[in-house]
Design a protein around this motif. Structure first.
Motif, PDB file in Angstrom:
ATOM      1  N   SER A  63       0.830  -1.207   0.000  1.00  0.00           N
ATOM      2  CA  SER A  63       0.000   0.000   0.000  1.00  0.00           C
ATOM      3  C   SER A  63       0.862   1.255   0.000  1.00  0.00           C
ATOM      4  CB  SER A  63      -0.924   0.020   1.218  1.00  0.00           C
ATOM      5  OG  SER A  63      -1.789  -1.086   1.202  1.00  0.00           O
ATOM      6  N   SER A  64       1.923   1.245   0.821  1.00  0.00           N
ATOM      7  CA  SER A  64       2.850   2.377   0.830  1.00  0.00           C
ATOM      8  C   SER A  64       4.188   1.957   1.403  1.00  0.00           C
ATOM      9  CB  SER A  64       2.282   3.569   1.612  1.00  0.00           C
ATOM     10  OG  SER A  64       2.208   3.291   2.986  1.00  0.00           O
ATOM     11  N   SER A  65       5.208   2.681   0.970  1.00  0.00           N
ATOM     12  CA  SER A  65       6.580   2.465   1.396  1.00  0.00           C
ATOM     13  C   SER A  65       7.174   3.860   1.538  1.00  0.00           C
ATOM     14  CB  SER A  65       7.319   1.643   0.325  1.00  0.00           C
ATOM     15  OG  SER A  65       8.691   1.534   0.611  1.00  0.00           O
ATOM     16  N   VAL A  66       7.108   4.414   2.764  1.00  0.00           N
ATOM     17  CA  VAL A  66       7.459   5.819   2.955  1.00  0.00           C
ATOM     18  C   VAL A  66       8.309   6.032   4.198  1.00  0.00           C
ATOM     19  CG1 VAL A  66       5.400   6.689   1.759  1.00  0.00           C
ATOM     20  CG2 VAL A  66       5.320   6.303   4.213  1.00  0.00           C
ATOM     21  N   GLN A  67       9.014   7.148   4.164  1.00  0.00           N
ATOM     22  CA  GLN A  67       9.842   7.601   5.281  1.00  0.00           C
ATOM     23  C   GLN A  67       9.322   8.950   5.733  1.00  0.00           C
ATOM     24  OE1 GLN A  67      12.264  10.473   6.743  1.00  0.00           O
ATOM     25  NE2 GLN A  67      12.286  10.404   4.526  1.00  0.00           N
ATOM     26  N   THR A  68       9.165   9.107   7.047  1.00  0.00           N
ATOM     27  CA  THR A  68       8.764  10.378   7.629  1.00  0.00           C
ATOM     28  C   THR A  68       9.647  10.658   8.827  1.00  0.00           C
ATOM     29  OG1 THR A  68       6.464   9.961   6.964  1.00  0.00           O
ATOM     30  CG2 THR A  68       6.827  11.694   8.597  1.00  0.00           C
ATOM     31  N   SER A  69      10.329  11.792   8.812  1.00  0.00           N
ATOM     32  CA  SER A  69      11.208  12.215   9.906  1.00  0.00           C
ATOM     33  C   SER A  69      12.209  11.133  10.296  1.00  0.00           C
ATOM     34  CB  SER A  69      10.382  12.637  11.134  1.00  0.00           C
ATOM     35  OG  SER A  69       9.519  13.697  10.798  1.00  0.00           O
ATOM     36  N   GLY A  70      12.725  10.424   9.312  1.00  0.00           N
ATOM     37  CA  GLY A  70      13.753   9.423   9.559  1.00  0.00           C
ATOM     38  C   GLY A  70      13.245   8.039   9.911  1.00  0.00           C
ATOM     39  N   THR A  71      11.932   7.845   9.970  1.00  0.00           N
ATOM     40  CA  THR A  71      11.361   6.522  10.254  1.00  0.00           C
ATOM     41  C   THR A  71      10.663   6.004   9.000  1.00  0.00           C
ATOM     42  OG1 THR A  71      11.057   7.018  12.596  1.00  0.00           O
ATOM     43  CG2 THR A  71       9.764   5.196  11.697  1.00  0.00           C
ATOM     44  N   TYR A  72      11.101   4.832   8.560  1.00  0.00           N
ATOM     45  CA  TYR A  72      10.523   4.181   7.378  1.00  0.00           C
ATOM     46  C   TYR A  72       9.383   3.271   7.820  1.00  0.00           C
ATOM     47  CZ  TYR A  72       9.941   0.801   3.632  1.00  0.00           C
ATOM     48  OH  TYR A  72       9.392  -0.011   2.685  1.00  0.00           O
ATOM     49  N   LYS A  73       8.297   3.270   7.043  1.00  0.00           N
ATOM     50  CA  LYS A  73       7.166   2.379   7.331  1.00  0.00           C
ATOM     51  C   LYS A  73       6.695   1.706   6.050  1.00  0.00           C
ATOM     52  CE  LYS A  73       3.125   4.154   8.620  1.00  0.00           C
ATOM     53  NZ  LYS A  73       1.970   4.628   9.430  1.00  0.00           N
ATOM     54  N   LEU A  74       6.594   0.372   6.104  1.00  0.00           N
ATOM     55  CA  LEU A  74       6.053  -0.421   5.008  1.00  0.00           C
ATOM     56  C   LEU A  74       4.633  -0.826   5.385  1.00  0.00           C
ATOM     57  CD1 LEU A  74       6.468  -2.001   2.318  1.00  0.00           C
ATOM     58  CD2 LEU A  74       7.178  -3.940   3.743  1.00  0.00           C
ATOM     59  N   VAL A  75       3.672  -0.394   4.572  1.00  0.00           N
ATOM     60  CA  VAL A  75       2.272  -0.736   4.813  1.00  0.00           C
ATOM     61  C   VAL A  75       1.832  -1.712   3.727  1.00  0.00           C
ATOM     62  CG1 VAL A  75      -0.094   0.131   5.015  1.00  0.00           C
ATOM     63  CG2 VAL A  75       1.815   1.485   5.907  1.00  0.00           C
TER      64      VAL A  75
END
Length: 137
Positions: A63-75
C-alpha cells in the motif's frame, strides 16, 4: 495483533540493495509448527513449506513504502487466503521477497498453534494498516 519477527539477514540485505520494498513483489510462505522458521534463515529455500495446491494467491499488495522524519514504514494490504480444499496445517506466515534472486526472507508471524483451512474457509493476515507491517527507525 500477531507480532512481527525479523530475520537476522534482513538488515544486511537492505543495506546491500537486495530489497526494494516499494516495488518488489512480497509473497507469504506458510509453514507448520514442526517446521518453524528460525532467525538465522536467509532465503525461502531454508523453509519447509506446506502444499499450496488448494490455496488462493499468496501475493501481497504494498500500500505504501514511505519515510517520515527518519522513520521508514512499510504498509501492506491485508491478505485473505482462501481454501479450495484442505490447506495446512500451518502456524507461521513468512514474508519473503519474490523479486530478489534467492527469494530472500524478511520476517514472519507466529500464530501460536497450527491452523488448517477446509474448503471455502478463509484466513485473513492483518498487516496493521496504521502501524505498518514493519518500521525502521
Amino acid at each position: 495483533m500477531v507480532a512481527f519477527n525479523k530475520f537476522n539477514s534482513f538488515s544486511e540485505a537492505l543495506a546491500e540493495k537486495v530489497h526494494n520494498l516499494g516495488s518488489d513483489q512480497i509473497v507469504v510462505a506458510l509453514t507448520a509448527a514442526a517446521n518453524a522458521p528460525v532467525a538465522t534463515n536467509t532465503q525461502r529455500s531454508n523453509l519447509t513449506e506446506i502444499s499450496y495446491t488448494n490455496c488462493s494467491s499468496r501475493n501481497v499488495t504494498t500500500s505504501s513504502s514511505v519515510q517520515t522524519s527518519g522513520t521508514y514504514k512499510l504498509v501492506l494490504a491485508d491478505l485473505t487466503v482462501t481454501a479450495s480444499g484442505t490447506v495446512g496445517p500451518f502456524r507461521y506466515v513468512v514474508l519473503y521477497n519474490d523479486t530478489a534472486t534467492n527469494d530472500e526472507l524478511i520476517g514472519y508471524y507466529d500464530y501460536g498453534s497450527d491452523l488448517t483451512l477446509s474448503t471455502g474457509n478463509s484466513f485473513t493476515i492483518d498487516f496493521d494498516g496504521s502501524g505498518g507491517a514493519l518500521t525502521l527507525a
